[in-house]
Design a protein around this motif. Structure first.
Motif, PDB file in Angstrom:
ATOM      1  N   THR A  56       0.863  -1.176   0.000  1.00  0.00           N
ATOM      2  CA  THR A  56       0.000   0.000   0.000  1.00  0.00           C
ATOM      3  C   THR A  56       0.906   1.235   0.000  1.00  0.00           C
ATOM      4  OG1 THR A  56      -1.419   1.427   1.355  1.00  0.00           O
ATOM      5  CG2 THR A  56      -0.284  -0.334   2.519  1.00  0.00           C
ATOM      6  N   ALA A  57       0.483   2.239  -0.755  1.00  0.00           N
ATOM      7  CA  ALA A  57       1.303   3.454  -0.846  1.00  0.00           C
ATOM      8  C   ALA A  57       1.311   4.232   0.468  1.00  0.00           C
ATOM      9  CB  ALA A  57       0.768   4.335  -1.976  1.00  0.00           C
ATOM     10  N   TYR A  58       0.385   3.891   1.379  1.00  0.00           N
ATOM     11  CA  TYR A  58       0.206   4.712   2.571  1.00  0.00           C
ATOM     12  C   TYR A  58       0.689   3.976   3.833  1.00  0.00           C
ATOM     13  CZ  TYR A  58      -2.537   7.202  -0.820  1.00  0.00           C
ATOM     14  OH  TYR A  58      -2.913   7.870  -1.945  1.00  0.00           O
ATOM     15  N   PRO A  59       1.745   4.513   4.504  1.00  0.00           N
ATOM     16  CA  PRO A  59       2.282   3.849   5.704  1.00  0.00           C
ATOM     17  C   PRO A  59       1.215   3.615   6.772  1.00  0.00           C
ATOM     18  CG  PRO A  59       3.705   5.677   5.032  1.00  0.00           C
ATOM     19  CD  PRO A  59       2.496   5.730   4.152  1.00  0.00           C
ATOM     20  N   GLU A  60       0.257   4.539   6.864  1.00  0.00           N
ATOM     21  CA  GLU A  60      -0.762   4.398   7.917  1.00  0.00           C
ATOM     22  C   GLU A  60      -1.698   3.205   7.667  1.00  0.00           C
ATOM     23  OE1 GLU A  60      -0.367   6.906   5.823  1.00  0.00           O
ATOM     24  OE2 GLU A  60      -2.274   7.701   5.095  1.00  0.00           O
ATOM     25  N   TYR A  62      -0.493   0.230   6.856  1.00  0.00           N
ATOM     26  CA  TYR A  62       0.343  -0.978   6.961  1.00  0.00           C
ATOM     27  C   TYR A  62      -0.259  -2.032   7.894  1.00  0.00           C
ATOM     28  CZ  TYR A  62       4.412  -3.930   7.820  1.00  0.00           C
ATOM     29  OH  TYR A  62       5.249  -5.004   7.942  1.00  0.00           O
ATOM     30  N   ASP A  63      -0.690  -1.590   9.088  1.00  0.00           N
ATOM     31  CA  ASP A  63      -1.213  -2.565  10.057  1.00  0.00           C
ATOM     32  C   ASP A  63      -2.448  -3.271   9.512  1.00  0.00           C
ATOM     33  OD1 ASP A  63       0.801  -1.931  11.747  1.00  0.00           O
ATOM     34  OD2 ASP A  63      -0.396  -0.608  13.049  1.00  0.00           O
ATOM     35  N   GLU A  64      -3.291  -2.489   8.854  1.00  0.00           N
ATOM     36  CA  GLU A  64      -4.514  -3.089   8.281  1.00  0.00           C
ATOM     37  C   GLU A  64      -4.143  -4.133   7.225  1.00  0.00           C
ATOM     38  OE1 GLU A  64      -7.160  -0.196   6.498  1.00  0.00           O
ATOM     39  OE2 GLU A  64      -8.522  -1.789   5.800  1.00  0.00           O
ATOM     40  N   LEU A  65      -3.116  -3.807   6.420  1.00  0.00           N
ATOM     41  CA  LEU A  65      -2.696  -4.750   5.367  1.00  0.00           C
ATOM     42  C   LEU A  65      -2.118  -6.019   6.000  1.00  0.00           C
ATOM     43  CD1 LEU A  65      -2.337  -5.336   2.347  1.00  0.00           C
ATOM     44  CD2 LEU A  65      -0.131  -4.158   2.448  1.00  0.00           C
ATOM     45  N   CYS A  66      -1.276  -5.843   7.039  1.00  0.00           N
ATOM     46  CA  CYS A  66      -0.701  -7.026   7.711  1.00  0.00           C
ATOM     47  C   CYS A  66      -1.810  -7.906   8.254  1.00  0.00           C
ATOM     48  CB  CYS A  66       0.208  -6.597   8.868  1.00  0.00           C
ATOM     49  SG  CYS A  66       1.733  -5.876   8.299  1.00  0.00           S
ATOM     50  N   GLY A  67      -2.806  -7.266   8.863  1.00  0.00           N
ATOM     51  CA  GLY A  67      -3.927  -8.027   9.428  1.00  0.00           C
ATOM     52  C   GLY A  67      -4.668  -8.787   8.333  1.00  0.00           C
ATOM     53  N   ALA A  68      -4.896  -8.115   7.211  1.00  0.00           N
ATOM     54  CA  ALA A  68      -5.675  -8.734   6.132  1.00  0.00           C
ATOM     55  C   ALA A  68      -4.897  -9.861   5.456  1.00  0.00           C
ATOM     56  CB  ALA A  68      -6.066  -7.669   5.108  1.00  0.00           C
ATOM     57  N   LEU A  69      -3.570  -9.840   5.599  1.00  0.00           N
ATOM     58  CA  LEU A  69      -2.754 -10.889   4.958  1.00  0.00           C
ATOM     59  C   LEU A  69      -2.304 -11.965   5.955  1.00  0.00           C
ATOM     60  CD1 LEU A  69      -0.519  -8.703   2.598  1.00  0.00           C
ATOM     61  CD2 LEU A  69      -2.324 -10.299   1.912  1.00  0.00           C
ATOM     62  N   ALA A  70      -2.726 -11.815   7.195  1.00  0.00           N
ATOM     63  CA  ALA A  70      -2.268 -12.749   8.236  1.00  0.00           C
ATOM     64  C   ALA A  70      -2.568 -14.192   7.837  1.00  0.00           C
ATOM     65  CB  ALA A  70      -2.948 -12.410   9.558  1.00  0.00           C
ATOM     66  N   GLY A  71      -1.587 -15.058   8.048  1.00  0.00           N
ATOM     67  CA  GLY A  71      -1.783 -16.480   7.735  1.00  0.00           C
ATOM     68  C   GLY A  71      -1.491 -16.841   6.288  1.00  0.00           C
ATOM     69  N   SER A  72      -1.201 -15.830   5.458  1.00  0.00           N
ATOM     70  CA  SER A  72      -0.862 -16.127   4.050  1.00  0.00           C
ATOM     71  C   SER A  72       0.655 -16.008   3.880  1.00  0.00           C
ATOM     72  CB  SER A  72      -1.554 -15.140   3.109  1.00  0.00           C
ATOM     73  OG  SER A  72      -0.885 -13.893   3.163  1.00  0.00           O
ATOM     74  N   ASP A  73       1.140 -16.394   2.695  1.00  0.00           N
ATOM     75  CA  ASP A  73       2.584 -16.273   2.431  1.00  0.00           C
ATOM     76  C   ASP A  73       2.925 -14.918   1.818  1.00  0.00           C
ATOM     77  OD1 ASP A  73       3.057 -18.780   3.327  1.00  0.00           O
ATOM     78  OD2 ASP A  73       2.789 -19.724   1.345  1.00  0.00           O
ATOM     79  N   GLU A  75       3.920 -11.205   1.477  1.00  0.00           N
ATOM     80  CA  GLU A  75       4.635 -10.206   2.270  1.00  0.00           C
ATOM     81  C   GLU A  75       3.840  -8.892   2.198  1.00  0.00           C
ATOM     82  OE1 GLU A  75       8.878  -8.164   1.330  1.00  0.00           O
ATOM     83  OE2 GLU A  75       8.589 -10.184   0.561  1.00  0.00           O
ATOM     84  N   ALA A  76       3.809  -8.153   3.294  1.00  0.00           N
ATOM     85  CA  ALA A  76       3.119  -6.851   3.299  1.00  0.00           C
ATOM     86  C   ALA A  76       4.151  -5.740   3.378  1.00  0.00           C
ATOM     87  CB  ALA A  76       2.174  -6.762   4.490  1.00  0.00           C
ATOM     88  N   ALA A  77       3.902  -4.642   2.663  1.00  0.00           N
ATOM     89  CA  ALA A  77       4.808  -3.497   2.741  1.00  0.00           C
ATOM     90  C   ALA A  77       3.997  -2.226   2.529  1.00  0.00           C
ATOM     91  CB  ALA A  77       5.906  -3.613   1.679  1.00  0.00           C
TER      92      ALA A  77
END
Ligand code: NDP
Length: 390
Positions: A56-60, A62-73, A75-77
């Motif tokens: 996601t282009a927006y640092p703020e 990041y946490d939401e993206l990590c949460g949405a990708l949890a348990g998958s392979d 990588e979030a950035a």
């Protein structure tokens, strides 16, 4: 497997690209998907396509993206640097579909890796055409057009000699207000400008279609992509949006690209180029179409076209000024701060102001100078608008 990345994956072009890629999952390895604030869509597509990284282009976000990708392979950035890092990951084919000047640098980085860059982001060539073309040349990378008009021109030119081209005609639907009385334009609202008669697109390009700033950008894009002189490029209003562009040759022949208004046509052509593969787009029934109509664009309704011609004549960094002023004026229109017709007035004023600053437009076309010019033009647009409001 072809390695592919999609910048701007959550947008209108990005989603159409994903639609095509997802139909043939064994053919592609998805390297990077990038988006902005639509984290749910970004994460869902990254999981479904087993992307290596989702950005996601927006640092703020990041946490939401990590949460949405949890348990998958996957990588979030997040953030601007992460976007550029994703662009540097080796890929064979990259879709450039971020909206606005923000799409320029990731596209340049992909070209430096030698990737084939499918270019939906027209701002890339408007802001830095010479730099982009030179970067592609220097790194043996290929640019393929995705804008429907430019894809149509590209297709009409297959096997042809550019020196035999007499003219290029790009079509315009005329946008949401093509039949409105001129005096009503000043009070047109963002909601009214955000409905397109034929195409389903992102909000910004839809409003740019109503003002024809979109066509103005495309005029400049045509010049940069195909290297033809501005006098050879024409715009015609074609309300049905079935012919996307025509190329006229010196023997008088006009080659037209005709198809339903569905961006998967141009995206699919760029994805499979140089092959033509079957695409899930409507086949036109010409008897049902019955007729296609054309009219010359009205200068008073669409001042953006005149401004684009001014920019092409001026050259240098004036495209970067034009785009930045347009993006700033568009933001202000969407926010309800200026009227629809004010957008072209603001852009014209910014072009005049920046022209008066010695050396600005004629500075060398480097990424740094494009960025500085973009920044100055945005500041200038803000101060023009503040003066008008005060
Ligand atoms: P959309 O607004 O639908 O999508 C834009 C994409 O860019 C989204 O993924 C969005 O993320 C992301 N994004 C927005 N701002 C930024 C930023 N600052 N940094 C990084 N990413 C960002 O646009 P479209 O798909 O309509 O258009 C994309 C490009 O393609 C434009 O340049 C447009 O002119 C061009 N184009 C579009 C056509 C169309 O049919 N839509 C036709 C031809 C060209 P999120 O939504 O998650 O916030």
């Amino acid at each position: 497997m072809r390695r592919v990345s999609v910048f701007g994956a959550t947008g209108s072009i990005g989603q159409n690209t994903i639609d095509l890629i997802a139909r043939d999952p064994t053919a592609y390895q998805v390297v990077a998907l990038t988006g902005g604030r639509n984290i749910a869509q970004l994460a869902a597509d990254a999981r479904r396509l087993r992307a290596n990284v989702a950005v996601t282009a927006y640092p703020e976000c990041y946490d939401e993206l990590c949460g949405a990708l949890a348990g998958s392979d996957v990588e979030a950035a997040a953030g601007a640097d992460a976007l550029l890092e994703a662009a540097a990951r080796p890929a064979d084919w990259v879709m450039s579909a971020i909206v606005g000047a923000a799409g320029l640098e990731p596209g340049l980085i992909a070209l430096r890796q030698g990737a084939t860059l499918a270019l939906a982001n027209k701002e890339t060539l408007v802001c830095a055409g010479a730099l982009v073309m030179e970067t592609a040349r220097a790194h043996g990378a290929r640019l393929l057009p995705v804008d429907s008009e430019h894809s149509a021109i590209f297709q009409a030119l297959v096997g042809e000699d550019l020196s035999a081209v007499e003219r290029i005609v790009i079509t315009a639907s005329g946008g949401a207000f093509r039949d409105w009385p001129l005096e009503r334009l000043a009070v047109a609202t963002p909601a009214e400008a955000s409905t397109h008669p034929n195409w389903a697109m992102g909000q910004r390009i839809t409003i740019d279609s109503a003002s024809m700033f979109n066509k103005a950008l495309e005029l400049i894009e045509t010049r940069e992509f195909f290297g033809v002189s501005p006098e050879k490029i024409e715009v015609i209003v074609h309300p049905e949006s079935l012919i996307h562009a025509l190329v006229g040759f010196r023997d008088g022949a006009l080659m037209a690209h005709v198809g339903a208004p569905d961006m998967r046509h141009a995206i699919g052509y760029a994805l499979h180029w140089p092959e033509r593969r079957s695409l899930p787009v409507e086949r036109l029934d010409l008897a049902k179409v019955a007729q296609m109509t054309f009219r010359a664009p009205d200068d008073a309704r669409y001042p953006a076209l005149r401004l684009a011609r001014q920019v092409m004549a001026r050259g240098g960094l004036s495209g970067a000024v034009f785009n930045a002023a347009k993006e700033t004026a568009l933001d202000a229109f969407i926010a309800g701060q200026i009227g629809f017709s004010d957008m072209s007035t603001v852009v014209e004023a910014v072009l005049e102001h920046t022209e008066a600053q010695p050396g600005l437009i004629d500075a060398a076309m480097t990424l740094d100078n494009v960025g500085k010019t973009d920044h100055l033009a945005r500041q200038c647009a803000m101060s023009v608008m503040a003066k008008r409001a005060g």
